[in-house]
Design a protein around this motif. Structure first.
Motif, mmCIF file in Angstrom:
data_model
loop_
_atom_site.group_PDB
_atom_site.id
_atom_site.type_symbol
_atom_site.label_atom_id
_atom_site.label_comp_id
_atom_site.label_asym_id
_atom_site.label_seq_id
_atom_site.Cartn_x
_atom_site.Cartn_y
_atom_site.Cartn_z
ATOM 1 N N SER A 440 4.449 -7.066 17.134
ATOM 2 C CA SER A 440 2.998 -7.094 16.945
ATOM 3 C C SER A 440 2.697 -7.769 15.622
ATOM 4 C CB SER A 440 2.438 -5.675 16.964
ATOM 5 O OG SER A 440 2.906 -4.960 15.841
ATOM 6 N N ALA A 441 1.509 -8.345 15.528
ATOM 7 C CA ALA A 441 1.081 -8.989 14.289
ATOM 8 C C ALA A 441 -0.385 -8.650 14.083
ATOM 9 C CB ALA A 441 1.276 -10.503 14.387
ATOM 10 N N GLY A 442 -0.672 -7.944 13.015
ATOM 11 C CA GLY A 442 -2.054 -7.572 12.726
ATOM 12 C C GLY A 442 -2.652 -8.525 11.725
ATOM 13 N N GLU A 443 -3.668 -8.055 11.025
ATOM 14 C CA GLU A 443 -4.290 -8.926 10.039
ATOM 15 C C GLU A 443 -3.334 -9.083 8.853
ATOM 16 O OE1 GLU A 443 -8.108 -7.595 8.665
ATOM 17 O OE2 GLU A 443 -8.729 -9.676 8.428
ATOM 18 N N TYR A 444 -2.880 -7.966 8.305
ATOM 19 C CA TYR A 444 -1.983 -8.024 7.152
ATOM 20 C C TYR A 444 -0.765 -7.110 7.326
ATOM 21 C CZ TYR A 444 -5.799 -10.605 5.080
ATOM 22 O OH TYR A 444 -6.762 -11.545 4.849
ATOM 23 N N HIS A 445 -0.360 -6.929 8.569
ATOM 24 C CA HIS A 445 0.855 -6.154 8.769
ATOM 25 C C HIS A 445 1.559 -6.666 10.020
ATOM 26 C CE1 HIS A 445 -1.909 -4.050 11.481
ATOM 27 N NE2 HIS A 445 -0.858 -3.700 12.152
ATOM 28 N N SER A 446 2.810 -6.260 10.185
ATOM 29 C CA SER A 446 3.603 -6.690 11.335
ATOM 30 C C SER A 446 4.309 -5.474 11.910
ATOM 31 C CB SER A 446 4.675 -7.701 10.897
ATOM 32 O OG SER A 446 4.086 -8.779 10.199
ATOM 33 N N GLY A 447 4.708 -5.584 13.173
ATOM 34 C CA GLY A 447 5.408 -4.468 13.791
ATOM 35 C C GLY A 447 6.434 -4.970 14.790
ATOM 36 N N ALA A 448 7.364 -4.106 15.139
ATOM 37 C CA ALA A 448 8.381 -4.427 16.138
ATOM 38 C C ALA A 448 8.838 -3.112 16.732
ATOM 39 C CB ALA A 448 9.561 -5.160 15.500
ATOM 40 N N ALA A 449 9.393 -3.158 17.927
ATOM 41 C CA ALA A 449 9.900 -1.928 18.535
ATOM 42 C C ALA A 449 11.070 -2.237 19.446
ATOM 43 C CB ALA A 449 8.810 -1.218 19.328
ATOM 44 N N SER A 450 12.064 -1.368 19.413
ATOM 45 C CA SER A 450 13.122 -1.393 20.420
ATOM 46 C C SER A 450 12.603 -0.574 21.595
ATOM 47 C CB SER A 450 14.397 -0.776 19.847
ATOM 48 O OG SER A 450 14.163 0.605 19.614
ATOM 49 N N THR A 452 13.169 2.321 22.025
ATOM 50 C CA THR A 452 13.071 3.720 21.603
ATOM 51 C C THR A 452 12.433 3.936 20.235
ATOM 52 O OG1 THR A 452 15.278 3.560 20.650
ATOM 53 C CG2 THR A 452 15.140 4.401 22.898
ATOM 54 N N THR A 453 12.345 2.896 19.415
ATOM 55 C CA THR A 453 11.954 3.113 18.019
ATOM 56 C C THR A 453 10.925 2.083 17.563
ATOM 57 O OG1 THR A 453 14.241 3.799 17.678
ATOM 58 C CG2 THR A 453 12.923 3.479 15.709
ATOM 59 N N LEU A 454 9.949 2.540 16.764
ATOM 60 C CA LEU A 454 8.935 1.640 16.207
ATOM 61 C C LEU A 454 9.302 1.272 14.764
ATOM 62 C CD1 LEU A 454 5.712 3.631 17.234
ATOM 63 C CD2 LEU A 454 6.815 1.794 18.516
ATOM 64 N N TYR A 455 8.984 0.048 14.370
ATOM 65 C CA TYR A 455 9.195 -0.419 12.999
ATOM 66 C C TYR A 455 7.922 -1.082 12.509
ATOM 67 C CZ TYR A 455 14.082 0.099 14.358
ATOM 68 O OH TYR A 455 15.271 0.601 14.803
ATOM 69 N N GLY A 456 7.680 -1.030 11.193
ATOM 70 C CA GLY A 456 6.520 -1.712 10.638
ATOM 71 C C GLY A 456 6.823 -2.257 9.266
ATOM 72 N N TRP A 457 6.053 -3.238 8.834
ATOM 73 C CA TRP A 457 6.141 -3.758 7.472
ATOM 74 C C TRP A 457 4.841 -4.489 7.154
ATOM 75 C CZ3 TRP A 457 8.665 -5.693 11.691
ATOM 76 C CH2 TRP A 457 8.570 -7.049 11.982
ATOM 77 N N GLY A 458 4.665 -4.818 5.847
ATOM 78 C CA GLY A 458 3.454 -5.517 5.431
ATOM 79 C C GLY A 458 2.572 -4.608 4.598
ATOM 80 N N SER A 459 1.291 -4.962 4.568
ATOM 81 C CA SER A 459 0.352 -4.182 3.765
ATOM 82 C C SER A 459 0.167 -2.800 4.358
ATOM 83 C CB SER A 459 -1.003 -4.888 3.739
ATOM 84 O OG SER A 459 -1.994 -3.975 3.320
#
Ligand SMILES: *[C@@H]1O[C@H](CO)[C@@H](O)[C@H](O)[C@H]1NC(C)=O
Ligand SMILES: *[C@@H]1O[C@H](CO)[C@@H](O)[C@H](O)[C@H]1NC(C)=O
Ligand SMILES: *[C@@H]1O[C@H](CO)[C@@H](O)[C@H](O)[C@H]1NC(C)=O
Length: 949
Positions: A440-450, A452-459
């Motif tokens: 996923s890509a938001g305005e000022y953050h990003s995300g990813a998921a397997s 089973t698991t969610l990950y995030g980074w950014g603002s």
């Protein structure tokens, strides 16, 4: 495969049981029964077809519900997930055509506002929202939109364009993206969508698109640059209500239909700020609104912009499988895994900044060259097969077939890596070694998921990364607990506790949404909705209106071709021509994406498993299980075992669920040659499906045929495990897979009044189980079954291909006569003609997907297994978390003769028989291939002499 498992097959092929011998009467009786007994299901069908059922019944008192949601009502979400909804799978927004969602719970995090679908709970971590709904598609912008498993769109959040109109569009107080009146609180969109079954919803900054199972696309919201793809009737401005196709304040608060050129059917859509995108069933990409890539490299005139146009240039003739629109650009991935980008030539700041933002200023294109014609992103993406894409404001996040993540655009914070933002690079952090399936890509953050698991980074200003507050992964400064997350990090919350199947991940401007399933369906209210389902069903049975609607729905489900309830959108997964079946890795490349690290061992898993809300329905189906199971498993053993007095007792660690005649025996026996794998006393006891409760004798589990006897089948294995603590045991009852869909559950369940399925019972009893399913071209499977069961008919000459043809014609006729008179699902459940029905894999798979995390299911194809047995064995051992064999061990495993190989013993089937059966199975194969996201399940590769059967 020994005697017992043959039992329920033989009935169908040998002398017909009396019920079936008197088919017409049986069907009449059955039809009457179906009204009474299956009223619950009829009700669900009804709720699908009629849009939303009337007033929401009150939910179960034990359930914590947010009040406003209750007030909004409409929440008769599906009961036993996988039935009513089974035939309608959603797609996550960002138009990942390859990632259908069978349905689960919505999770939200980020800016605390109604766009989260909840105001309660912790907004800094993914927590459930709209708990009374089972969600199959989700989209996020400044507003959110979700689709429930009855095909209804719910919206919530902003209905204005106060973020700035852009290009001189003034901010509107009501731009209409919620598509309904009322408030910002969650509520269903009605109007023209009533009676439609929506399978995907996507949100642009100020507009919304919804795709139905018929391939129709609806739009609503702001239309300042024609992004609605249609004239918006009556909303030029307050003063001028005449229809408009563009213009500063042009908008529409009601869904309206978008038409693609030539009436093409839509299979997926995406929406940005000024641009909308859609792909048709041939994989062609269309855009409309402020976009030059579909307009010969120049921006369209404003009054022409709303017309959907085919994207040309380098994308012409390519099949697009994933695409997304951000604020200033869009991107699209082709079936070959190439990525193309295009700039929508907007400055992204709505004309509010003094300095105009130049195209590609933030590196969002990931390439050089003309921003107004599609161009390929190369660099680090060269040689990668991209399958999933997301476009943020001005940055891109994509994932490859083997689960790696690449990013570009925007600023370093959003990339999850160091290096230039102007070209793609691999995001690492905690993503390293993880098989990522969603981005996923938001305005000022990003995300990813397997899976089973969610990950995030950014603002983390709006808590969009999901890592909570004051987490060490944050860059915390000056007492601020919302510090940025520079590298991908695991999100917190219930999903991170394990056992969830992630189905979708999307980012809004200041929030994010995910769909995840635990025990199937919505996580809180199964019990409540079930009860209501029954009550409403009883009501439905008495009103002629409702009965008519239900039978119309049943008719619609079977009318298509007498063959399948495959919906339009699903059957639009047309035979795809792009697969090179001769590629060296063709037979193995579907394996790695299904393999995920095992995060919890069985004893730990069982400890953390949260009992199903439907336990009070599940337990009575087989109470003997819970009389025998221990409160916890012994953590010393890899296999789930416990000490019972002096004795170690064990239950299976894995199951080979089926399908019979697809190679299950061969796989089980090869596995058993592994030094840490200990066989059960009976390879395929078929206890879960066939040994009835209450027990009627020994069955396959002496002395009484109950769970105690079943556990004893693993007593020899337990003795070995005592000495080999990392040893495991399992079994291979090959009719288990096709016992789902209400067919068998501790004995035949087709005529029993239960919504519990074998998939659900097994999950509840052994939530940690690792399940393997082998499919084979259903035509070959059927042929093989015909000969296999014929062997046992004594004193008859071996039948020839003509006899087979006759039998197939008769089976198909019997099936058609059933679906003419009954709901398609009813006929599957009644499992006749059995060998024909067993090949309808798509009709059973949803129960498994709905009740099990995807990473506990491994789907293999017999044709690939026969071609590359060693690679398949390696994958299976990985899936089971077992060590790879040594060279001499491999020799034993691979040196074994193929088991049950009887294909050389009978003649080839007639070409016309094959053609007839292929046509019969095609809709089911298409659905399966859609559900599993890969064309291999269409069995388009040239038929080979099948090996292991
Ligand atoms: C089916 O089960 C439900 C709930 O246990 C019960 O209320 C209903 O009467 C049953 N229907 C039939 C036909 O037995
Ligand atoms: C949203 O805006 C539309 C105007 O397009 C208006 O008719 C509708 O009532 C608004 N809905 C809400 C929930 O504010
Ligand atoms: C299973 O996991 C638990 C918790 O991490 C651990 O204590 C136990 O030793 C593990 N058991 C095995 C056999 O690995």
């Amino acid at each position: 495969m020994r005697g017992h498992s043959r039992r329920h097959h033989q009935q169908a092929q040998g002398p017909r049981p009396s019920l079936l011998a008197h088919l017409p009467q049986a069907l009449v009786i059955a039809a009457i029964f179906s009204i009474v007994i299956y009223a619950g299901w009829a009700y669900q069908t009804l709720s699908i077809r009629s849009g939303h059922p009337g007033p929401a019944p009150s939910t179960a008192p034990s359930v914590r519900l947010l009040k406003p949601e209750q007030a909004n009502g409409g929440g008769v979400a599906a009961a036993a997930a996988g039935f009513a909804v089974g035939s309608r799978v959603g797609r996550s927004s960002g138009a990942q055509l390859t990632r259908p969602s069978p349905g689960g719970t919505l999770f939200s995090w980020g800016l605390k506002e109604w766009r989260l679908g909840r105001l309660a709970g912790d907004d800094s971590i993914p927590e459930p929202a709209l708990r009374h709904l089972t969600v199959i598609s989700a989209a996020a912008s400044r507003h959110s939109a979700v689709v429930t498993n009855d095909g209804v769109v719910w919206t919530m959040g902003s209905n204005d364009s106060r973020g700035g109109g852009g290009h001189g569009s003034p901010p509107l107080a009501a731009s209409g993206q919620l598509g309904r009146g009322g408030s910002k609180e969650p509520g269903p969109v009605e109007g023209p969508l009533v009676g439609k079954f929506v399978v995907q919803v996507v949100t642009g900054r100020y507009h919304t698109l919804a795709l139905t199972d018929q391939g129709e696309l609806y739009s609503w919201g702001l239309n300042d640059w024609g992004q609605l793809g249609r004239a918006a009737a009556g909303a030029q401005s307050e003063a001028d209500p005449s229809p408009c196709t563009a213009g500063a304040s042009c908008h529409s608060g009601t869904p309206g239909l978008v038409s693609l050129p030539g009436g093409a059917r839509v299979v997926g859509a995406a929406a940005g700020r000024y641009v909308s995108m859609a792909v048709d069933e041939s994989g062609r990409l269309y855009t409309w609104g402020h976009d030059g890539c579909s307009n010969g490299g120049k921006l369209p005139e404003r009054d022409q912009a709303h017309k959907p146009r085919l994207v040309g240039g380098q994308l012409a003739g390519k099949r697009v499988v994933a695409f997304d629109a951000g604020y200033v650009f869009w991107l699209a991935a082709t079936a070959e895994g190439e990525v193309y980008t295009c700039n929508s030539q907007d400055d992204g700041y709505a004309g509010t900044l003094p300095k105009k933002h130049q195209p590609n200023e933030a590196g969002e294109l990931g390439r050089d060259g003309d921003p107004l014609v599609p161009g390929r992103v190369a660099g680090a993406l060269t040689g990668q097969k991209v399958e999933v894409v997301a476009a943020g404001r001005e940055h891109a996040v994509v994932a490859t077939a083997d689960g790696k993540v690449f990013t570009w655009g925007g600023r370093e914070l959003l990339l999850g890596r160091t290096g230039s933002a102007r070209e793609p690079g691999q995001a690492l952090g905690e993503l390293q070694g993880v098989n990522i399936r969603f981005v996923s890509a938001g305005e000022y953050h990003s995300g990813a998921a397997s899976e089973t698991t969610l990950y995030g980074w950014g603002s983390n200003d709006y808590l969009c990364t999901g890592v909570g507050k004051n987490n060490p992964v944050q860059k915390l400064e000056g007492g601020n607990d919302r510090g940025d997350v520079m590298l991908p990090a695991k999100s917190l919350g219930p999903i991170s506790g394990g056992g969830w199947q992630v189905q979708a991940l999307v980012a809004g401007f200041q929030h994010a949404l995910a769909i995840a399933a635990n025990k199937g369906g919505s996580w809180e209210t199964q019990q409540g909705t079930l009860k209501e389902g029954k009550t409403a069903a009883a009501a439905a049975a008495t009103t002629t209106d409702a009965a008519a609607a239900a039978s119309a729905a049943a008719g619609a489900a079977t009318a298509t071709n007498g063959g399948g309830a495959a919906t339009a959108a699903e059957s639009s997964a047309k035979p795809q021509q792009y697969t090179d079946t001769s590629a060296p890795d063709y037979h193995t490349r579907y394996l790695a994406p299904q393999l995920h690290p095992i995060e919890l061992n069985a004893s730990e898993y069982a400890k953390r498993y949260r009992r199903s809300d439907r336990f009070n329905l599940i337990e009575p189906e087989s109470p003997d299980i819970w009389r025998v199971l221990p409160p916890s498993y012994d953590p010393r053993f890899k296999n789930p075992c416990w000490m019972a007095g002096e004795r170690l007792r064990c239950v299976p660690y894995f199951h080979i669920l089926g399908v019979s005649k697809c190679g299950t025996t061969d796989l089980y026996h090869r596995l058993s040659k592994h030094p840490q794998l200990f066989e059960s006393r009976n390879k395929g006891p078929h206890w879960w499906d066939e040994c009835p409760h209450p027990p009627k004798g020994a069955c396959t589990a002496p002395p009484n045929g109950d769970f105690d006897g079943y556990v004893d089948l693993f007593a020899d294995a337990a003795e070995r495990i005592l000495k080999t603590p990392d040893g495991v045991t399992g079994e291979a009852s090959s009719n288990t897979f096709t016992s789902a869909a209400g067919v068998f559950l501790r004995g035949p369940s087709m005529d029993r009044n239960t919504t519990v399925t074998i998939a659900e019972l097994m999950r509840e009893a052994s939530p940690f189980l690792r399940n393997i399913v082998i499919f084979r071209n259903p035509v070959d499977r059927y042929y093989s079954a015909f000969y296999y069961y014929r062997w046992w008919v004594k004193d008859e000459p071996t039948p020839g291909p003509e006899d087979f043809h006759k039998a197939a014609v008769q089976d198909i006729a019997e099936w058609r006569s059933c679906v003419e008179k009954n709901d398609h699902r009813w006929c599957v459940r009644h499992y006749h003609p059995q060998q024909l029905v067993k090949g309808m894999y798509s009709e059973f798979i949803m129960d498994w997907l709905a009740n099990w995390p995807r990473d506990q299911l491994l789907f293999l194809r017999n044709e690939d297994y026969s071609k590359k047995p060693r690679e398949h064995m390696e994958a299976v051992l990985n899936f089971l978390g077992m060590r790879q064999p040594t060279d001499p061990e491999w020799q034993t495993i691979m040196g074994m003769e193929t088991r049950n190989k009887n294909s050389d013993k009978y003649k080839k089937m007639l070409p016309e028989t094959r053609a007839m059966l292929e046509e019969f199975y095609q809709p089911y194969n298409e659905r399966l291939s859609h559900i599993l996201g890969e064309e291999r399940w269409l069995w388009r590769d040239p038929p080979k002499t099948p090996a292991a059967a």
